[in-house]
Scaffold this motif. Structure first.
Motif, PDB file in Angstrom:
ATOM      1  N   ASP A 203       0.963  -1.147   0.090  1.00 56.01           N
ATOM      2  CA  ASP A 203       0.058   0.004  -0.067  1.00 56.01           C
ATOM      3  C   ASP A 203       1.012   1.107   0.134  1.00 56.01           C
ATOM      4  N   THR A 204       0.296   2.330  -0.592  1.00 61.46           N
ATOM      5  CA  THR A 204       1.035   3.591  -0.261  1.00 61.46           C
ATOM      6  C   THR A 204       0.764   4.380   1.041  1.00 61.46           C
ATOM      7  N   VAL A 205       1.732   4.660   1.390  1.00 60.69           N
ATOM      8  CA  VAL A 205       1.639   5.271   3.066  1.00 60.69           C
ATOM      9  C   VAL A 205       2.238   6.844   2.961  1.00 60.69           C
ATOM     10  N   ILE A 206       1.444   7.608   3.416  1.00 65.61           N
ATOM     11  CA  ILE A 206       1.990   9.234   3.171  1.00 65.61           C
ATOM     12  C   ILE A 206       1.936   9.895   4.813  1.00 65.61           C
ATOM     13  N   SER A 207       2.928  10.202   5.160  1.00 63.53           N
ATOM     14  CA  SER A 207       2.674  11.066   6.385  1.00 63.53           C
ATOM     15  C   SER A 207       2.325  12.538   5.955  1.00 63.53           C
ATOM     16  N   VAL A 208       1.625  12.987   6.924  1.00 59.15           N
ATOM     17  CA  VAL A 208       0.980  14.483   6.701  1.00 59.15           C
ATOM     18  C   VAL A 208       1.213  15.013   7.795  1.00 59.15           C
ATOM     19  N   PHE A 209       1.993  16.246   7.831  1.00 60.76           N
ATOM     20  CA  PHE A 209       2.314  17.028   9.096  1.00 60.76           C
ATOM     21  C   PHE A 209       2.391  18.519   8.204  1.00 60.76           C
ATOM     22  N   SER A 210       1.387  19.260   8.331  1.00 57.96           N
ATOM     23  CA  SER A 210       1.185  20.451   7.285  1.00 57.96           C
ATOM     24  C   SER A 210       0.644  21.389   8.167  1.00 57.96           C
ATOM     25  N   TYR A 211       0.351  22.646   7.748  1.00 61.02           N
ATOM     26  CA  TYR A 211      -0.586  23.635   8.310  1.00 61.02           C
ATOM     27  C   TYR A 211      -1.896  23.320   7.505  1.00 61.02           C
ATOM     28  N   GLU A 212      -2.586  24.277   7.873  1.00 60.64           N
ATOM     29  CA  GLU A 212      -4.044  24.230   7.055  1.00 60.64           C
ATOM     30  C   GLU A 212      -3.774  24.516   5.604  1.00 60.64           C
ATOM     31  N   SER A 213      -4.692  23.625   4.827  1.00 60.56           N
ATOM     32  CA  SER A 213      -4.348  23.961   3.507  1.00 60.56           C
ATOM     33  C   SER A 213      -5.529  23.286   2.719  1.00 60.56           C
ATOM     34  N   ALA A 214      -6.257  24.194   1.657  1.00 55.11           N
ATOM     35  CA  ALA A 214      -7.287  23.490   0.839  1.00 55.11           C
ATOM     36  C   ALA A 214      -6.487  22.665   0.050  1.00 55.11           C
ATOM     37  N   ALA A 215      -5.281  22.485  -0.372  1.00 50.47           N
ATOM     38  CA  ALA A 215      -4.708  21.744  -1.198  1.00 50.47           C
ATOM     39  C   ALA A 215      -4.505  20.404  -0.709  1.00 50.47           C
ATOM     40  N   LEU A 216      -4.238  20.248   0.720  1.00 48.36           N
ATOM     41  CA  LEU A 216      -4.474  19.051   1.360  1.00 48.36           C
ATOM     42  C   LEU A 216      -5.586  18.329   1.075  1.00 48.36           C
ATOM     43  N   LEU A 217      -6.843  19.243   1.507  1.00 53.53           N
ATOM     44  CA  LEU A 217      -8.016  18.348   1.216  1.00 53.53           C
ATOM     45  C   LEU A 217      -8.365  17.807  -0.206  1.00 53.53           C
ATOM     46  N   SER A 218      -7.657  18.612  -1.166  1.00 55.80           N
ATOM     47  CA  SER A 218      -7.697  18.182  -2.711  1.00 55.80           C
ATOM     48  C   SER A 218      -6.973  17.011  -2.988  1.00 55.80           C
ATOM     49  N   LEU A 219      -5.844  16.695  -2.120  1.00 52.72           N
ATOM     50  CA  LEU A 219      -5.235  15.580  -2.345  1.00 52.72           C
ATOM     51  C   LEU A 219      -5.932  14.344  -1.809  1.00 52.72           C
TER      52      LEU A 219
END
Length: 398
Positions: A203-219
């Motif tokens: 499986d593809t595993v992605i760690s996410v540690f970002s600020y708020e972002s509409a781009a993250l929702l789109s991903l």
């Protein structure tokens, strides 16, 4: 340089906790490395021990003074809980404002030294600046600034060039990472330890540690449409604020280990971990989305493709800093690969929804080339000495 380069020296580092983990994350790594690799007697003064304890779980926030990993950790209050006795070196991390009593103690030490040759000198005073890949850093690194008190303060700039202060990387980081990644079962064992279930090796595993972002929702919306399973590992915090439309429960009620399914995407709520655990998490993911300075640099040592969500600044100056780093990181990429990686980072940071999704799909088609570059990058970046080594040499020369 040997570990006995500065035998029995005493150093003080002051750190004001900003954005919970960024400044203290960098400072704590440096303090441990100086103590472990160079046998420096180091005292770390921190104003927010509660936030600090999130990345150092064994820390007791109620104690004014304690020793962890060989480092004396003091609670920075005003007035200080113990009388301040000037050491050999004093570092203010990221332009924090030193207490008046500390500056007064340094000044008194300076006056006594000038009037009596046998009196100890005031500490070598350094301001550890934020990391940047901008060209001007080399010209400013190591410059002194004469203060109104008559004391000199030197500006120490971490950076990617040979004439900068270098990059934080403990001597065992890269060997440990390579050993970890050589055995694929390590990542599944880690996920189990973190309470994350249902993740298969392919499986593809992605760690996410970002600020708020509409781009993250789109991903996330894009990942949900993937033909194969995608797992996004997200800690409680600012990243989740962008995903409220996908999550039925209030963010405050989410628990570590909880899963939210959305098409072929599973969002896993990560527990808080210490720095070693976070390093291993980055080593274990296929792609990492990171922010700030500490996680940004650790993602580079992880030798995995990554996206840097840089902290927004006035007049979009953060995009200048992002561009400078992309010039540096992409210098050895093919023009086509460089354009792809730059395009994704720019689109994500400017919250360009369609562009972020398009560039991500291109990334998936070029993952092996990006991985090959990511594995070579730490070797190139550390061809000269790391930050701690350069810092110790700077002190010796001064």
């Amino acid at each position: 340089m040997t570990n006995s380069a500065l035998p029995n020296q005493r150093w003080d580092i002051f750190c004001a906790v900003v954005d919970n983990y960024g400044d203290i994350g960098v400072t704590w790594r440096l303090a441990k490395q100086l103590t472990t690799e160079y046998s420096i007697h180091l005292t770390l003064w921190v104003d927010d021990l509660k936030s600090f304890s999130h990345i150092l779980p064994e820390l007791n926030p109620k104690l004014d003074s304690q020793v962890q990993h060989g480092v004396t950790i003091n609670h920075w209050t005003e007035p200080l809980p113990t009388p301040f006795i000037p050491a050999d070196v004093l570092i203010e991390a990221f332009a924090c404002n030193l207490p008046a009593e500390v500056q007064h103690s340094m000044l008194e030490c300076h006056k006594k030294h000038k009037s009596s040759l046998g009196a100890p000198a005031a500490p070598l005073w350094l301001n550890l600046e934020y990391l940047s890949a901008e060209d001007w850093v080399e010209g400013c690194h190591g410059l002194p600034s004469l203060q109104n008190s008559g004391l000199k303060k030197y500006f120490y700039f971490p950076g990617f060039g040979a004439k900068t202060g270098g990059l934080i990387c403990e001597k065992d980081t890269l060997p440990n990472r390579m050993q970890w990644q050589a055995d694929p079962s390590n990542r599944l064992k880690l996920f189990t330890q973190l309470g994350l279930s249902g993740i298969n090796l392919t499986d593809t595993v992605i760690s996410v540690f970002s600020y708020e972002s509409a781009a993250l929702l789109s991903l996330c919306q894009l990942w949900a449409q993937s033909s194969t399973p995608v797992h996004a590992l997200v800690p409680k915090g600012r990243s989740l604020n962008s995903l409220t439309s996908l999550i039925a429960s209030p963010i405050s009620e989410l628990q570590a280990g909880q899963q939210i399914g959305f098409g072929n995407l599973t969002i896993h709520i990560l527990p808080m971990t210490d720095q070693q655990g976070y390093d291993r998490l980055l080593w274990s993911c296929d792609i990492n989305i990171v922010r700030g300075e500490d996680s940004f640099l650790r993602a580079q040592w992880a030798a995995r493709p990554f996206v840097w969500h840089i902290y927004p600044q006035e007049d979009d100056y953060h995009l200048v800093k992002l561009d400078a780093f992309m010039d540096c990181y992409g210098a050895e990429m093919s023009p086509e690969l460089n354009q792809l990686w730059r395009g994704l980072n720019v689109a994500f940071n400017q919250e360009q929804i369609a562009a972020t999704q398009n560039e991500w799909q291109k990334l998936l088609l070029n993952r092996q080339a990006l991985l090959d570059h990511a594995q070579q990058w730490p070797i190139n970046a550390l061809i000269d000495e790391d930050l701690a080594s350069r810092l110790v040499q700077f002190v010796k020369n001064s």
